[in-house]
Motif scaffolding. Structure first.
Motif, PDB file in Angstrom:
ATOM      1  N   ILE A  22      36.631 -17.853 -39.034  1.00 44.15           N
ATOM      2  CA  ILE A  22      35.362 -17.207 -39.338  1.00 44.15           C
ATOM      3  C   ILE A  22      35.003 -16.309 -38.173  1.00 44.15           C
ATOM      4  CG2 ILE A  22      32.933 -17.565 -39.868  1.00 44.15           C
ATOM      5  CD1 ILE A  22      33.626 -20.261 -40.969  1.00 44.15           C
ATOM      6  N   ALA A  23      34.707 -15.064 -38.457  1.00 44.39           N
ATOM      7  CA  ALA A  23      34.371 -14.125 -37.393  1.00 44.39           C
ATOM      8  C   ALA A  23      33.061 -14.513 -36.733  1.00 44.39           C
ATOM      9  CB  ALA A  23      34.253 -12.717 -37.966  1.00 44.39           C
ATOM     10  N   ALA A  24      32.926 -14.161 -35.473  1.00 45.03           N
ATOM     11  CA  ALA A  24      31.693 -14.436 -34.757  1.00 45.03           C
ATOM     12  C   ALA A  24      30.562 -13.627 -35.366  1.00 45.03           C
ATOM     13  CB  ALA A  24      31.858 -14.051 -33.281  1.00 45.03           C
ATOM     14  N   THR A  25      29.372 -14.221 -35.419  1.00 48.82           N
ATOM     15  CA  THR A  25      28.213 -13.549 -36.003  1.00 48.82           C
ATOM     16  C   THR A  25      27.780 -12.384 -35.121  1.00 48.82           C
ATOM     17  OG1 THR A  25      27.492 -15.618 -36.954  1.00 48.82           O
ATOM     18  CG2 THR A  25      25.834 -13.903 -36.743  1.00 48.82           C
ATOM     19  N   MET A  26      27.490 -11.275 -35.784  1.00 46.59           N
ATOM     20  CA  MET A  26      26.994 -10.118 -35.054  1.00 46.59           C
ATOM     21  C   MET A  26      25.668  -9.690 -35.668  1.00 46.59           C
ATOM     22  SD  MET A  26      28.534  -6.291 -34.826  1.00 46.59           S
ATOM     23  CE  MET A  26      29.968  -6.735 -33.909  1.00 46.59           C
ATOM     24  N   VAL A  27      24.570  -9.791 -34.944  1.00 41.98           N
ATOM     25  CA  VAL A  27      23.275  -9.361 -35.445  1.00 41.98           C
ATOM     26  C   VAL A  27      23.138  -7.875 -35.145  1.00 41.98           C
ATOM     27  CG1 VAL A  27      20.788  -9.653 -35.272  1.00 41.98           C
ATOM     28  CG2 VAL A  27      22.291 -11.628 -35.049  1.00 41.98           C
ATOM     29  N   ASN A 115      33.425 -11.991 -42.656  1.00 41.42           N
ATOM     30  CA  ASN A 115      32.660 -11.083 -41.803  1.00 41.42           C
ATOM     31  C   ASN A 115      31.266 -10.943 -42.395  1.00 41.42           C
ATOM     32  OD1 ASN A 115      34.887 -10.605 -40.205  1.00 41.42           O
ATOM     33  ND2 ASN A 115      35.327  -8.577 -41.037  1.00 41.42           N
ATOM     34  N   VAL A 116      30.250 -10.910 -41.552  1.00 39.73           N
ATOM     35  CA  VAL A 116      28.879 -10.668 -42.005  1.00 39.73           C
ATOM     36  C   VAL A 116      28.252  -9.607 -41.122  1.00 39.73           C
ATOM     37  CG1 VAL A 116      28.584 -12.983 -42.963  1.00 39.73           C
ATOM     38  CG2 VAL A 116      27.936 -12.554 -40.594  1.00 39.73           C
ATOM     39  N   ALA A 117      27.290  -8.872 -41.695  1.00 40.40           N
ATOM     40  CA  ALA A 117      26.606  -7.836 -40.919  1.00 40.40           C
ATOM     41  C   ALA A 117      25.292  -7.472 -41.592  1.00 40.40           C
ATOM     42  CB  ALA A 117      27.489  -6.590 -40.784  1.00 40.40           C
ATOM     43  N   GLU A 118      24.405  -6.871 -40.802  1.00 42.54           N
ATOM     44  CA  GLU A 118      23.125  -6.347 -41.293  1.00 42.54           C
ATOM     45  C   GLU A 118      22.890  -4.998 -40.643  1.00 42.54           C
ATOM     46  OE1 GLU A 118      19.843  -8.681 -40.045  1.00 42.54           O
ATOM     47  OE2 GLU A 118      18.338  -7.212 -40.683  1.00 42.54           O
ATOM     48  N   MET A 128      31.122  -0.963 -37.425  1.00 38.88           N
ATOM     49  CA  MET A 128      30.631  -2.054 -36.583  1.00 38.88           C
ATOM     50  C   MET A 128      31.621  -3.219 -36.602  1.00 38.88           C
ATOM     51  SD  MET A 128      26.615  -1.925 -37.661  1.00 38.88           S
ATOM     52  CE  MET A 128      25.579  -0.558 -37.146  1.00 38.88           C
ATOM     53  N   TRP A 129      32.168  -3.521 -37.775  1.00 41.41           N
ATOM     54  CA  TRP A 129      33.173  -4.585 -37.863  1.00 41.41           C
ATOM     55  C   TRP A 129      34.440  -4.204 -37.097  1.00 41.41           C
ATOM     56  CZ3 TRP A 129      32.059  -5.371 -43.730  1.00 41.41           C
ATOM     57  CH2 TRP A 129      31.080  -6.379 -43.891  1.00 41.41           C
ATOM     58  N   ALA A 137      39.884  -8.495 -36.360  1.00 35.69           N
ATOM     59  CA  ALA A 137      41.028  -9.394 -36.554  1.00 35.69           C
ATOM     60  C   ALA A 137      41.030  -9.976 -37.961  1.00 35.69           C
ATOM     61  CB  ALA A 137      40.999 -10.511 -35.516  1.00 35.69           C
ATOM     62  N   ASN A 138      39.866 -10.331 -38.475  1.00 41.43           N
ATOM     63  CA  ASN A 138      39.790 -10.827 -39.854  1.00 41.43           C
ATOM     64  C   ASN A 138      40.218  -9.757 -40.851  1.00 41.43           C
ATOM     65  OD1 ASN A 138      38.887 -13.359 -39.147  1.00 41.43           O
ATOM     66  ND2 ASN A 138      36.743 -12.967 -39.627  1.00 41.43           N
ATOM     67  N   LEU A 139      39.676  -8.568 -40.680  1.00 42.33           N
ATOM     68  CA  LEU A 139      39.938  -7.470 -41.615  1.00 42.33           C
ATOM     69  C   LEU A 139      41.415  -7.065 -41.608  1.00 42.33           C
ATOM     70  CD1 LEU A 139      37.501  -4.513 -42.043  1.00 42.33           C
ATOM     71  CD2 LEU A 139      39.948  -4.065 -41.928  1.00 42.33           C
ATOM     72  N   LEU A 140      42.057  -7.184 -40.456  1.00 42.28           N
ATOM     73  CA  LEU A 140      43.453  -6.760 -40.320  1.00 42.28           C
ATOM     74  C   LEU A 140      44.437  -7.942 -40.317  1.00 42.28           C
ATOM     75  CD1 LEU A 140      43.027  -3.992 -37.586  1.00 42.28           C
ATOM     76  CD2 LEU A 140      43.177  -3.694 -40.076  1.00 42.28           C
ATOM     77  N   ASP A 141      43.980  -9.102 -40.715  1.00 43.76           N
ATOM     78  CA  ASP A 141      44.850 -10.278 -40.758  1.00 43.76           C
ATOM     79  C   ASP A 141      45.990 -10.035 -41.749  1.00 43.76           C
ATOM     80  OD1 ASP A 141      46.065 -12.754 -41.009  1.00 43.76           O
ATOM     81  OD2 ASP A 141      44.178 -13.862 -41.011  1.00 43.76           O
ATOM     82  N   PRO A 142      47.250 -10.061 -41.316  1.00 43.56           N
ATOM     83  CA  PRO A 142      48.361  -9.826 -42.245  1.00 43.56           C
ATOM     84  C   PRO A 142      48.562 -10.951 -43.251  1.00 43.56           C
ATOM     85  CG  PRO A 142      49.185 -10.436 -40.077  1.00 43.56           C
ATOM     86  CD  PRO A 142      47.711 -10.237 -39.927  1.00 43.56           C
TER      87      PRO A 142
END
Length: 272
Positions: A22-27, A115-118, A128-129, A137-142
């Motif tokens: 799980i990606a780290a939360t980014m506010v 991934n989460v974002a606002e 931002m991601w 890393a999540n988005l590009l996970d093979p």
């Protein structure tokens, strides 16, 4: 006991393969909320985020992600929670965590990430991601092959959730056994026992923590639990490479872990 007089040690190794990154939360911002409209293909913002993710993956030689409706439903429920709370998190009080949300939505997976974002600017969310190590890393996970994306707008803010997964398909015991048998044949010149009694014995052995079913003692037993059926355990590969086994029986059995991750229980019995 073999012809040289040595006795093979029975080896039993069962491992649950479970991965949840799980990606780290980014506010990004903290205001407003609103509800999004759901479409089969997703909203314009959701389609944009999927296309942007696939463009990044293609630039790096990675396979594209397909939109999974069940995964999108899981993402939508969490995006609605974020909008209702007016902030972002991977889990709110009283809400199931990511793996449960995926399983409850009907997603069959061996790996799931989020991934989460606002932000008040939906188009900026992807960048931002990409500018965050964990999210990128999540988005590009093979390892992943599917995405469920939800963007909910409320009070001028966009609340976005990207759920990624390595999808699995439902397989009966016979299909599981056939998949492993093909790998065993590819690895060594062994015949695969296929009569009903041998299959029953192998399945019963699979369900046992130790020992073996039936009256014929295998020279070697490998029990393992895997998230996919595309490779054999290295210990089994090493045994097959010795060339002293000429027959194998493969049995699958039910997994009773209570885990939301899809996995398979297999036993391979090797005979001279």
């Amino acid at each position: 006991m073999d012809e040289e007089g040595d006795v093979d040690v029975m080896f039993s190794s069962r491992k649950i393969v479970q991965v949840a990154a799980i990606a780290a939360t980014m506010v990004l911002h903290d205001s407003g909320r609103a509800a999004a409209t759901a479409h089969d293909a997703g909203s314009i913002a959701e389609q944009y985020l999927l296309a942007a993710a696939n463009q990044e993956r293609a630039a790096r030689g990675l396979q594209p992600l397909h939109r999974d409706p069940a995964l999108a439903r899981a993402a939508a429920k969490h995006a609605e929670q974020m909008a209702a709370h007016g902030g972002i998190s991977h889990q709110f009080a009283g809400e199931p965590e990511l793996t449960e949300r995926g399983a409850n939505a009907g997603v069959a997976f061996s790996l799931i990430e989020e991934n989460v974002a606002e932000s008040p600017d939906a188009a900026a969310i992807h960048q931002m991601w990409m500018n965050s190590d964990h999210h990128r890393a999540n988005l590009l996970d093979p390892s992943i092959d599917a995405a469920g994306i939800s963007v909910v707008r409320r009070g001028g803010e966009f609340y976005a959730v990207e759920d990624f997964a390595k999808m699995t398909r439902s397989m009966g015991l016979g299909d599981q056994e056939a998949a492993i048998a093909a790998l065993v044949r590819k690895r060594a010149s062994v015949s695969i026992a296929s009569n009903a009694n041998d299959v029953t014995v192998a399945r019963q052995t699979c369900a046992m923590d130790s020992g073996y079913a039936g009256g014929r003692k295998p020279w070697f037993i490998m029990r393992f639990t895997a998230a996919s059926l595309d490779r054999l355990p290295e210990e089994l590969n090493s045994r097959l490479a010795t060339g002293k086994y000429h027959q194998a029986a493969v049995g699958a059995c039910a997994v009773n872990t209570g885990s939301p991750f899809t996995s398979y229980n297999i036993a391979v019995l090797l005979y001279p």
